[in-house]
Design a protein around this motif. Structure first.
Motif, mmCIF file in Angstrom:
data_model
loop_
_atom_site.group_PDB
_atom_site.id
_atom_site.type_symbol
_atom_site.label_atom_id
_atom_site.label_comp_id
_atom_site.label_asym_id
_atom_site.label_seq_id
_atom_site.Cartn_x
_atom_site.Cartn_y
_atom_site.Cartn_z
ATOM 1 N N SER A 111 0.877 -1.172 0.000
ATOM 2 C CA SER A 111 0.000 0.000 0.000
ATOM 3 C C SER A 111 0.912 1.219 0.000
ATOM 4 N N CYS A 112 0.912 1.951 -1.090
ATOM 5 C CA CYS A 112 1.904 3.012 -1.283
ATOM 6 C C CYS A 112 1.476 4.336 -0.647
ATOM 7 N N LEU A 113 2.469 5.137 -0.300
ATOM 8 C CA LEU A 113 2.228 6.502 0.152
ATOM 9 C C LEU A 113 1.950 7.389 -1.054
ATOM 10 N N PRO A 114 1.331 8.559 -0.870
ATOM 11 C CA PRO A 114 1.088 9.485 -1.982
ATOM 12 C C PRO A 114 2.377 9.811 -2.733
ATOM 13 N N ASN A 115 2.302 9.762 -4.069
ATOM 14 C CA ASN A 115 3.421 10.090 -4.969
ATOM 15 C C ASN A 115 4.600 9.110 -4.872
ATOM 16 N N TYR A 116 4.384 7.990 -4.174
ATOM 17 C CA TYR A 116 5.482 7.025 -4.055
ATOM 18 C C TYR A 116 5.859 6.457 -5.416
ATOM 19 N N SER A 117 7.151 6.384 -5.683
ATOM 20 C CA SER A 117 7.652 5.732 -6.901
ATOM 21 C C SER A 117 8.846 4.869 -6.527
ATOM 22 N N PHE A 118 9.037 3.788 -7.246
ATOM 23 C CA PHE A 118 10.160 2.888 -6.987
ATOM 24 C C PHE A 118 11.438 3.544 -7.482
ATOM 25 N N THR A 119 12.440 3.643 -6.612
ATOM 26 C CA THR A 119 13.665 4.372 -6.962
ATOM 27 C C THR A 119 14.833 3.442 -7.279
ATOM 28 N N GLY A 120 14.580 2.136 -7.268
ATOM 29 C CA GLY A 120 15.657 1.185 -7.572
ATOM 30 C C GLY A 120 15.848 1.011 -9.068
#
Length: 284
Positions: A28-37
């Motif tokens: 369950s993601c936070l607002p504006n979360y994007s994967f940075t890997g």
């Protein structure tokens, strides 16, 4: 540091090379979360959006808005970017897949080129994907391994039948793969490690799929095609050089003279030595 509200992640160990689940998880993601890997994956990761929404894009594709009920995939070797919405951040589960058959099975669906599907929640494809995800949580056992294996194939069966790729695209892809296969065999036939298995690993396709391409386009099998390349080169060297049979066998990808001689006789009807003598006589 990776931040998320709640979720799970598990990596699996499996020796099946044809198709296997590498890992699975839920978030369950936070607002504006994007994967940075690293967003260029060495496998295939299918995501199903449970609720909320976000944006997704892959190389050479425009940004698309996705929401609950949609699917997106991170394909092997393709850069992707995905981000949760600022007001209604998404929750999703994912399954990471690898193996020789995954690429082949995926190629039968529009998901292979588009990388997302809208509103699949009422499809047989999603029902099977959900069963697969649930089965991955079961304790390890032989029967559960069999269940997981069967559900992988069932999931791709429904994916390819309910969301099929355009036939023309499949033909184009198989034509390109055939050209790549032929080039690989011509470039590597002199290496005794060159085999149909190594070719399948190189192209990331299954042996059965490769066989079907060769049979349909050339009316022969990949193995017979490789033998033909080696034997025709051997015939040329026997006729036009003074190299020994042992040397020629090494030059066309055989470790020992005996195995080469048996293969050569099956192909031509003559042993290498007799074939050389016959061709010398014909030139006198």
């Amino acid at each position: 540091m990776r931040l998320h509200m709640k979720g799970e992640y598990k990596t699996l160990n499996d020796t099946n090379l044809e198709s296997r689940v590498l890992f699975f998880g839920k978030e369950s993601c936070l607002p504006n979360y994007s994967f940075t890997g690293n967003n260029v994956r060495q496998n295939y990761v299918i995501h199903y959006i449970i609720k909320g929404k976000g944006t997704f894009t892959s190389a050479n594709h425009s940004v698309t808005q996705l929401k609950a009920g949609d699917i997106f995939i991170l394909p092997k070797g393709v850069p992707c970017f995905y981000q949760a919405d600022s007001e209604e951040p998404w929750s999703y589960f994912w399954i990471g897949l690898s193996g020789l058959k995954i690429s082949t099975m995926l190629s039968g669906s529009i998901l292979s080129s588009q990388h997302y599907l809208h509103q699949v929640q009422n499809s047989k494809f999603y029902a099977s994907l959900q069963k697969l995800y649930e089965a991955l949580h079961n304790p390890n056992s032989l029967t559960n391994d069999i269940l997981i294996e069967s559900l992988i194939y069932q999931t791709f069966y429904y994916l390819d039948t309910e969301y099929p790729a355009k036939l023309r695209k499949i033909r184009v892809e198989s034509s390109v793969q055939l050209k790549m296969a032929i080039k690989y065999l011509h470039d590597n036939f002199d290496d005794h490690n060159c085999s149909i298995t190594s070719l399948c690993h190189k192209l990331d396709i299954s042996r059965s799929y490769l066989y079907n391409i060769f049979k349909h386009e050339l009316n022969t099998s990949p193995q017979k095609f490789l033998i033909q390349i080696r034997m025709e080169e051997a015939k040329n060297r026997l006729k036009n050089t003074s190299s020994s049979v042992q040397q020629i066998s090494n030059l066309v990808g055989y470790i020992d003279e005996f195995t080469f001689s048996k293969a050569f006789k099956r192909y031509t009807g003559f042993s290498p030595k007799i074939y050389r003598q016959m061709n010398k006589k014909s030139e006198d």
